[in-house]
Write a protein that holds these residues in place. Structure first.
Motif, PDB file in Angstrom:
ATOM      1  N   ARG A 142      -1.766  -3.219  -3.617  1.00 30.29           N
ATOM      2  CA  ARG A 142      -1.782  -4.402  -4.394  1.00 30.29           C
ATOM      3  C   ARG A 142      -2.364  -5.522  -3.453  1.00 30.29           C
ATOM      4  O   ARG A 142      -1.915  -5.601  -2.334  1.00 30.29           O
ATOM      5  CB  ARG A 142      -0.213  -4.709  -4.652  1.00 30.29           C
ATOM      6  CG  ARG A 142       0.491  -3.556  -5.329  1.00 30.29           C
ATOM      7  CD  ARG A 142       1.376  -3.703  -6.430  1.00 30.29           C
ATOM      8  NE  ARG A 142       1.718  -4.995  -6.872  1.00 30.29           N
ATOM      9  CZ  ARG A 142       0.986  -5.638  -8.123  1.00 30.29           C
ATOM     10  NH1 ARG A 142       0.377  -5.073  -8.958  1.00 30.29           N
ATOM     11  NH2 ARG A 142       1.516  -6.807  -8.537  1.00 30.29           N
ATOM     12  N   ASP A 149      -6.822   1.078  -6.960  1.00 26.85           N
ATOM     13  CA  ASP A 149      -6.542   2.293  -6.848  1.00 26.85           C
ATOM     14  C   ASP A 149      -7.534   3.078  -5.904  1.00 26.85           C
ATOM     15  O   ASP A 149      -8.720   2.852  -6.085  1.00 26.85           O
ATOM     16  CB  ASP A 149      -6.372   3.015  -8.275  1.00 26.85           C
ATOM     17  CG  ASP A 149      -5.177   2.752  -8.669  1.00 26.85           C
ATOM     18  OD1 ASP A 149      -4.259   2.126  -8.344  1.00 26.85           O
ATOM     19  OD2 ASP A 149      -5.109   3.349 -10.103  1.00 26.85           O
ATOM     20  N   TYR A 196       0.965  -1.039  -0.015  1.00 28.57           N
ATOM     21  CA  TYR A 196       0.023  -0.016   0.119  1.00 28.57           C
ATOM     22  C   TYR A 196       0.984   1.205  -0.017  1.00 28.57           C
ATOM     23  O   TYR A 196       1.656   1.443   0.998  1.00 28.57           O
ATOM     24  CB  TYR A 196      -1.093  -0.197   1.260  1.00 28.57           C
ATOM     25  CG  TYR A 196      -1.763   0.892   1.454  1.00 28.57           C
ATOM     26  CD1 TYR A 196      -2.609   1.720   0.210  1.00 28.57           C
ATOM     27  CD2 TYR A 196      -1.997   1.547   2.666  1.00 28.57           C
ATOM     28  CE1 TYR A 196      -3.210   2.792   0.554  1.00 28.57           C
ATOM     29  CE2 TYR A 196      -2.958   2.738   2.822  1.00 28.57           C
ATOM     30  CZ  TYR A 196      -3.610   3.342   1.967  1.00 28.57           C
ATOM     31  OH  TYR A 196      -4.376   4.436   2.060  1.00 28.57           O
ATOM     32  N   GLN A 249      -2.371   3.600  -4.305  1.00 26.07           N
ATOM     33  CA  GLN A 249      -2.259   2.087  -4.908  1.00 26.07           C
ATOM     34  C   GLN A 249      -2.193   1.230  -3.841  1.00 26.07           C
ATOM     35  O   GLN A 249      -1.224   1.156  -3.101  1.00 26.07           O
ATOM     36  CB  GLN A 249      -1.235   1.925  -6.051  1.00 26.07           C
ATOM     37  CG  GLN A 249      -1.245   3.108  -6.981  1.00 26.07           C
ATOM     38  CD  GLN A 249      -0.039   3.063  -7.992  1.00 26.07           C
ATOM     39  OE1 GLN A 249       1.074   2.579  -7.802  1.00 26.07           O
ATOM     40  NE2 GLN A 249      -0.385   3.667  -9.053  1.00 26.07           N
ATOM     41  N   ARG A 273      -3.974  -4.720  -8.816  1.00 27.46           N
ATOM     42  CA  ARG A 273      -3.895  -3.589  -7.981  1.00 27.46           C
ATOM     43  C   ARG A 273      -5.238  -2.833  -7.959  1.00 27.46           C
ATOM     44  O   ARG A 273      -6.197  -2.814  -8.891  1.00 27.46           O
ATOM     45  CB  ARG A 273      -2.952  -2.478  -8.599  1.00 27.46           C
ATOM     46  CG  ARG A 273      -2.530  -1.294  -8.004  1.00 27.46           C
ATOM     47  CD  ARG A 273      -1.574  -0.307  -8.790  1.00 27.46           C
ATOM     48  NE  ARG A 273      -2.510   0.587  -9.604  1.00 27.46           N
ATOM     49  CZ  ARG A 273      -2.059   0.944 -10.930  1.00 27.46           C
ATOM     50  NH1 ARG A 273      -1.057   0.382 -11.281  1.00 27.46           N
ATOM     51  NH2 ARG A 273      -2.927   1.701 -11.415  1.00 27.46           N
TER      52      ARG A 273
END
Length: 142
Positions: free
Chosen positions: A137, A120, A83, A135, A118
């Motif tokens: 993951r 956002d 993050y 972002q 990912r």
């Protein structure tokens, strides 16, 4: 707790959305938990003295709170692999009305061969982006 399965998601899908309300009490509680007692987070006079528009929410409070709607949907914080954010604008917390931080989490990149994609986060306050390049993951499979 079983969370959302993102393996069939498409780019642009909204997976979480929430408005978070910060009060001055939120800032005091966060200061106590984090040990960050910088007076710009609780004293209007000091904030004004250093040229700020008002008392500011802690950056890490904003960052930590912003990911919570996504974690609630994922059902397991262990699915978060990484993050990252950039702090773009401060969140000014009014002494009476507080501040509302709006978070929208959207699929930005589909899962790779390891099952990690990912998400956002669009994070704003009063229509102004306060976190940029937010972002996350995550493991897409529930």
């Amino acid at each position: 707790m079983t969370g959302i399965d993102l393996t069939t998601a498409t780019i642009g899908d909204t997976v979480a959305e929430q408005t978070l309300h910060f009060t001055r009490d939120s800032l005091v509680r966060y200061a106590g938990a984090s040990g960050d007692f910088n007076p710009i987070h609780y004293r209007d006079d000091i904030a004004a003295e250093v040229g700020l528009p008002g008392v500011l929410a802690h950056g890490m409070l904003t960052m930590g709170a912003a990911i919570q709607p996504l974690i609630a949907e994922l059902g397991d914080p262990g699915r978060v692999v990484d993050y990252q954010v950039r702090f773009t604008k401060p969140v000014v917390v009014d002494p009476v009305t507080g501040a509302d931080v709006h978070v929208i989490a959207k699929v930005a990149q589909l899962a790779d061969e390891d099952g990690i994609g990912r998400i956002d986060l669009e994070v704003s306050c009063d229509g102004v982006k306060v976190l940029g390049k937010s972002q996350v993951r995550v493991r897409f499979a529930a």
